[in-house]
Design a protein around this motif. Structure first.
Motif, PDB file in Angstrom:
ATOM      1  N   HIS A   7      59.759  58.365  25.904  1.00 16.07           N
ATOM      2  CA  HIS A   7      60.067  59.521  26.735  1.00 16.07           C
ATOM      3  C   HIS A   7      60.209  59.200  28.225  1.00 16.07           C
ATOM      4  O   HIS A   7      60.767  60.004  28.976  1.00 16.07           O
ATOM      5  N   LEU A   8      59.709  58.051  28.665  1.00 11.36           N
ATOM      6  CA  LEU A   8      59.850  57.691  30.074  1.00 11.36           C
ATOM      7  C   LEU A   8      60.958  56.680  30.287  1.00 11.36           C
ATOM      8  O   LEU A   8      61.326  56.389  31.415  1.00 11.36           O
ATOM      9  N   HIS A   9      61.503  56.171  29.204  1.00 13.24           N
ATOM     10  CA  HIS A   9      62.549  55.148  29.305  1.00 13.24           C
ATOM     11  C   HIS A   9      63.691  55.486  28.365  1.00 13.24           C
ATOM     12  O   HIS A   9      63.537  56.249  27.417  1.00 13.24           O
ATOM     13  N   GLU A  10      64.844  54.876  28.652  1.00 18.50           N
ATOM     14  CA  GLU A  10      65.984  54.926  27.741  1.00 18.50           C
ATOM     15  C   GLU A  10      65.924  53.681  26.861  1.00 18.50           C
ATOM     16  O   GLU A  10      65.677  52.573  27.355  1.00 18.50           O
ATOM     17  N   ASP A  65      89.620  33.461   9.400  1.00 19.89           N
ATOM     18  CA  ASP A  65      89.657  32.256   8.548  1.00 19.89           C
ATOM     19  C   ASP A  65      88.293  31.898   7.989  1.00 19.89           C
ATOM     20  O   ASP A  65      87.924  30.719   7.870  1.00 19.89           O
ATOM     21  N   GLY A  66      87.498  32.923   7.649  1.00 23.20           N
ATOM     22  CA  GLY A  66      86.216  32.673   7.025  1.00 23.20           C
ATOM     23  C   GLY A  66      85.102  32.243   7.959  1.00 23.20           C
ATOM     24  O   GLY A  66      84.062  31.760   7.499  1.00 23.20           O
ATOM     25  N   HIS A  67      85.304  32.422   9.271  1.00 25.42           N
ATOM     26  CA  HIS A  67      84.285  32.014  10.241  1.00 25.42           C
ATOM     27  C   HIS A  67      84.273  32.989  11.412  1.00 25.42           C
ATOM     28  O   HIS A  67      85.225  33.758  11.623  1.00 25.42           O
ATOM     29  N   PHE A  68      83.189  32.930  12.193  1.00 22.40           N
ATOM     30  CA  PHE A  68      83.160  33.661  13.461  1.00 22.40           C
ATOM     31  C   PHE A  68      84.112  32.981  14.443  1.00 22.40           C
ATOM     32  O   PHE A  68      84.154  31.742  14.527  1.00 22.40           O
ATOM     33  N   SER A  69      84.860  33.789  15.182  1.00 20.45           N
ATOM     34  CA  SER A  69      85.840  33.219  16.128  1.00 20.45           C
ATOM     35  C   SER A  69      85.581  33.623  17.578  1.00 20.45           C
ATOM     36  O   SER A  69      86.248  33.124  18.483  1.00 20.45           O
ATOM     37  N   GLY A  70      84.643  34.526  17.826  1.00 16.33           N
ATOM     38  CA  GLY A  70      84.358  34.933  19.198  1.00 16.33           C
ATOM     39  C   GLY A  70      83.402  36.104  19.216  1.00 16.33           C
ATOM     40  O   GLY A  70      83.025  36.647  18.167  1.00 16.33           O
ATOM     41  N   VAL A  71      82.997  36.488  20.417  1.00 22.22           N
ATOM     42  CA  VAL A  71      82.061  37.610  20.587  1.00 22.22           C
ATOM     43  C   VAL A  71      82.572  38.519  21.695  1.00 22.22           C
ATOM     44  O   VAL A  71      83.355  38.117  22.549  1.00 22.22           O
ATOM     45  N   GLU A  72      82.095  39.761  21.668  1.00 23.02           N
ATOM     46  CA  GLU A  72      82.403  40.751  22.695  1.00 23.02           C
ATOM     47  C   GLU A  72      81.135  41.548  23.002  1.00 23.02           C
ATOM     48  O   GLU A  72      80.232  41.653  22.155  1.00 23.02           O
ATOM     49  N   THR A  73      81.071  42.125  24.210  1.00 17.02           N
ATOM     50  CA  THR A  73      79.968  43.031  24.539  1.00 17.02           C
ATOM     51  C   THR A  73      80.383  44.489  24.426  1.00 17.02           C
ATOM     52  O   THR A  73      79.527  45.369  24.335  1.00 17.02           O
ATOM     53  N   THR A  74      81.705  44.752  24.417  1.00 13.78           N
ATOM     54  CA  THR A  74      82.213  46.127  24.345  1.00 13.78           C
ATOM     55  C   THR A  74      83.393  46.173  23.388  1.00 13.78           C
ATOM     56  O   THR A  74      84.233  45.270  23.387  1.00 13.78           O
ATOM     57  N   ALA A  75      83.479  47.212  22.585  1.00 17.40           N
ATOM     58  CA  ALA A  75      84.620  47.413  21.694  1.00 17.40           C
ATOM     59  C   ALA A  75      84.752  48.898  21.401  1.00 17.40           C
ATOM     60  O   ALA A  75      83.752  49.600  21.252  1.00 17.40           O
ATOM     61  N   ARG A  76      85.998  49.349  21.345  1.00 15.00           N
ATOM     62  CA  ARG A  76      86.294  50.747  20.999  1.00 15.00           C
ATOM     63  C   ARG A  76      85.513  51.731  21.868  1.00 15.00           C
ATOM     64  O   ARG A  76      85.066  52.795  21.415  1.00 15.00           O
ATOM     65  N   GLY A  77      85.309  51.337  23.131  1.00 12.00           N
ATOM     66  CA  GLY A  77      84.655  52.219  24.095  1.00 12.00           C
ATOM     67  C   GLY A  77      83.146  52.266  24.007  1.00 12.00           C
ATOM     68  O   GLY A  77      82.514  53.058  24.713  1.00 12.00           O
ATOM     69  N   VAL A  78      82.529  51.426  23.158  1.00 22.40           N
ATOM     70  CA  VAL A  78      81.074  51.418  22.999  1.00 22.40           C
ATOM     71  C   VAL A  78      80.550  50.035  23.368  1.00 22.40           C
ATOM     72  O   VAL A  78      80.978  49.032  22.776  1.00 22.40           O
ATOM     73  N   ALA A  79      79.621  49.975  24.312  1.00 25.18           N
ATOM     74  CA  ALA A  79      79.088  48.704  24.794  1.00 25.18           C
ATOM     75  C   ALA A  79      77.665  48.495  24.300  1.00 25.18           C
ATOM     76  O   ALA A  79      76.985  49.448  23.880  1.00 25.18           O
ATOM     77  N   ALA A  80      77.227  47.240  24.330  1.00 30.40           N
ATOM     78  CA  ALA A  80      75.822  46.941  24.048  1.00 30.40           C
ATOM     79  C   ALA A  80      74.956  47.781  24.984  1.00 30.40           C
ATOM     80  O   ALA A  80      75.256  47.925  26.171  1.00 30.40           O
ATOM     81  N   ARG A  81      73.874  48.319  24.450  1.00 22.84           N
ATOM     82  CA  ARG A  81      73.063  49.269  25.218  1.00 22.84           C
ATOM     83  C   ARG A  81      71.841  48.579  25.808  1.00 22.84           C
ATOM     84  O   ARG A  81      71.130  47.850  25.122  1.00 22.84           O
ATOM     85  N   PHE A  82      71.599  48.843  27.092  1.00 15.30           N
ATOM     86  CA  PHE A  82      70.458  48.273  27.788  1.00 15.30           C
ATOM     87  C   PHE A  82      69.464  49.375  28.150  1.00 15.30           C
ATOM     88  O   PHE A  82      69.837  50.530  28.362  1.00 15.30           O
ATOM     89  N   ALA A  83      68.192  48.982  28.217  1.00 11.75           N
ATOM     90  CA  ALA A  83      67.128  49.941  28.498  1.00 11.75           C
ATOM     91  C   ALA A  83      67.251  50.480  29.913  1.00 11.75           C
ATOM     92  O   ALA A  83      67.762  49.819  30.819  1.00 11.75           O
ATOM     93  N   GLY A  84      66.767  51.702  30.112  1.00 12.49           N
ATOM     94  CA  GLY A  84      66.779  52.335  31.431  1.00 12.49           C
ATOM     95  C   GLY A  84      65.478  53.075  31.671  1.00 12.49           C
ATOM     96  O   GLY A  84      64.500  52.914  30.936  1.00 12.49           O
TER      97      GLY A  84
END
Length: 378
Positions: A37-40, A184-203
Motif C-alpha cells: 500500500h505504500l509502494h507500487e 530458428d529454434g533459439h532465442f535471438s534477442g531481448v526487449e524491455t518494451t513491446a506492444r506498448g507495455v514495458a517491464a514494470r519497476f517499483a515506485g
C-alpha cells in the motif's frame, strides 16, 4: 471484523508451534501491507534480461543465450521475490508454451513469480524428536514464459484486500521482466518494451517527499550520469528550483532556474502555443539583401500557412558622411520572402566633378508577428 492479531507471551507459557509461527506471520503481514500500500509493485533492483552470443554446433545458426540477472522484485501482494544469482533461461521451457507458434518477429513476455520450495539442505537437525516435519520454507521464485499479448495480464492483476496476509503460492502474481525474440529454434534477442507495455519497476506512493539535507533531487537513473537530466529543489537562504543536466563532477548545470521571487532564467529559447491575437516582436539592423529574422518561437511554416501574420517596419539608416556630402534614401522595402531592399544616393556638390552615387544601404527594422484569429473568433 478483527484487526491484525499480535502474539503476546507471558512467563511460564508453553509455546506451541502455532505461537512461534504467529510471530513470524505477524511480521510478514506487516511488511507485506507496507509494500502493498505504500509502494507500487515491480522490479526493485536488477532482474534485467542479458544476452550472450552463441552458435548452434549442429546447424551453425547464430543465436543468443538469455539470462535474468540477480535482483529483487516486490509483487502486488507485497511479497518480496529474491533472485540471488543469474539464471539462464531454458529454451525447452519456452517451447513448451510457444513452440507451436509460426515464426514471427513479435517478442514474447517473460515473467517472474514467487514460489515456495523445501530447502535442498536443512540448516541443522529437523527437530528434537527426529520428526521429518519441515522447519524451513525456501521463499523461491519461478520464471515463466507467456504467449504474445499475455503482458497485459500483468496490468489487470488485482491486489488483495486491505487486511489480507501475504499471498503465498499457489496464488500467483506475475512481474513482467521483459521480452524475448525467438527464431530458428533459439532465442535471438531481448526487449524491455513491446506492444506498448514495458517491464514494470517499483515506485512509491507519497503526497509529501521531504529532504533532510535541504536539497531534493529527482533524476532518471540510479546514478548521476553526465549529460542526464535532473530536477533539484534547494532550500536554505536562496531557495531555487533548477532543471539541468549532470556534469562530469556530479554537479547540475542549470538549463532553467526559478528563484524564490518567481524570476525565471532559461539558457535556451522559449516557445509555446500563442493565443489568437498575441504578438511577438523582434528588431535590429539589416543591410540590403538580408532576410529579416522572425521573432523567437515563430516558424516559417506558421507564416506560410497563415497561422501567423508578419508586419515589418523599416527606417533607413544614415550612412557615415563627409562634411559636404548629401544623402537621400532611394528604396527601403521588404519583399514577400522578408528580404530587405535598401538603396541610397550620395552627392557631394563641392567635389571637382560632382556626381550622384547610388549604393546599398542599411535599415533599422521592427518585425511584429501576430497570431491570426481562428474562424470561430478569439
Amino acid at each position: 471484523m478483527t484487526g491484525p492479531l499480535r502474539p503476546a507471551f507471558h512467563e511460564g507459557q508453553v509455546l506451541a508451534a502455532a505461537d512461534l509461527s504467529a510471530t513470524v506471520e505477524y511480521a510478514r503481514a506487516g511488511a507485506a501491507r507496507h509494500a502493498r500500500h505504500l509502494h507500487e509493485w515491480g522490479i526493485v533492483e536488477g532482474l534485467g534480461l542479458a544476452t550472450e552470443p552463441r552458435t548452434d554446433p549442429l546447424t551453425g545458426v547464430r543465436h543468443v543465450e538469455v539470462s535474468v540477472s540477480a535482483g529483487i522484485a516486490v509483487d502486488g501482494t507485497g511479497r518480496e521475490v529474491v533472485v540471488t544469482e543469474p539464471v539462464v533461461l531454458r529454451e525447452s521451457d519456452f517451447e513448451e508454451v510457444n513452440g507451436a507458434d509460426q515464426s514471427t518477429d513479435e517478442p514474447y513476455p517473460v515473467f517472474l513469480t514467487a514460489a515456495d520450495r523445501e530447502p535442498a539442505q536443512l540448516p541443522g537437525p529437523v527437530s528434537c524428536s527426529g520428526s521429518a516435519t519441515k522447519t524451513r520454507v525456501e521463499e523461491s521464485y519461478q520464471i515463466l514464459f507467456g504467449r504474445r499479448g499475455d503482458e497485459r495480464l500483468a496490468a489487470e492483476q488485482q491486489p488483495p484486500a486491505i487486511g489480507a496476509p501475504p499471498a503465498d503460492p499457489p496464488a500467483r502474481w506475475l512481474v513482467l521482466l521483459g521480452y524475448v525474440h525467438w527464431a530458428d529454434g533459439h532465442f535471438s534477442g531481448v526487449e524491455t518494451t513491446a506492444r506498448g507495455v514495458a517491464a514494470r519497476f517499483a515506485g512509491v506512493r507519497a503526497d509529501t517527499v521531504s529532504a533532510r539535507s535541504g536539497a531534493l533531487t529527482l533524476r532518471t537513473g540510479t546514478e548521476a550520469e553526465e549529460g542526464k537530466p535532473a530536477l533539484v529543489v534547494s532550500g536554505g537562504d536562496r531557495p531555487t528550483l533548477v532543471f539541468g543536466l549532470y556534469q562530469g563532477g556530479g554537479a547540475v548545470a542549470p538549463l532553467m532556474t526559478v528563484a524564490a521571487n518567481g524570476n525565471l532564467t532559461i539558457e535556451g529559447s522559449f516557445s509555446g502555443r500563442m493565443p489568437a491575437g498575441s504578438t511577438l516582436v523582434t528588431s535590429g539592423t539589416a543591410t540590403d539583401g538580408m532576410l529579416l529574422p522572425l521573432p523567437s518561437g515563430i516558424t516559417p511554416e506558421q507564416v506560410a500557412d497563415g497561422r501567423v501574420v508578419i508586419h515589418a517596419h523599416l527606417t533607413p539608416r544614415t550612412p557615415p558622411l563627409g562634411g559636404t556630402t548629401l544623402y537621400s534614401p532611394v528604396e527601403a522595402t521588404v519583399d514577400g520572402d522578408r528580404r530587405v531592399r535598401c538603396r541610397v544616393r550620395l552627392y557631394d556638390p563641392l567635389k571637382a566633378t560632382p556626381e550622384v552615387v547610388e549604393q546599398p544601404g542599411a535599415v533599422d527594422f521592427l518585425v511584429l508577428a501576430t497570431v491570426a484569429p481562428t474562424n470561430g473568433g478569439g
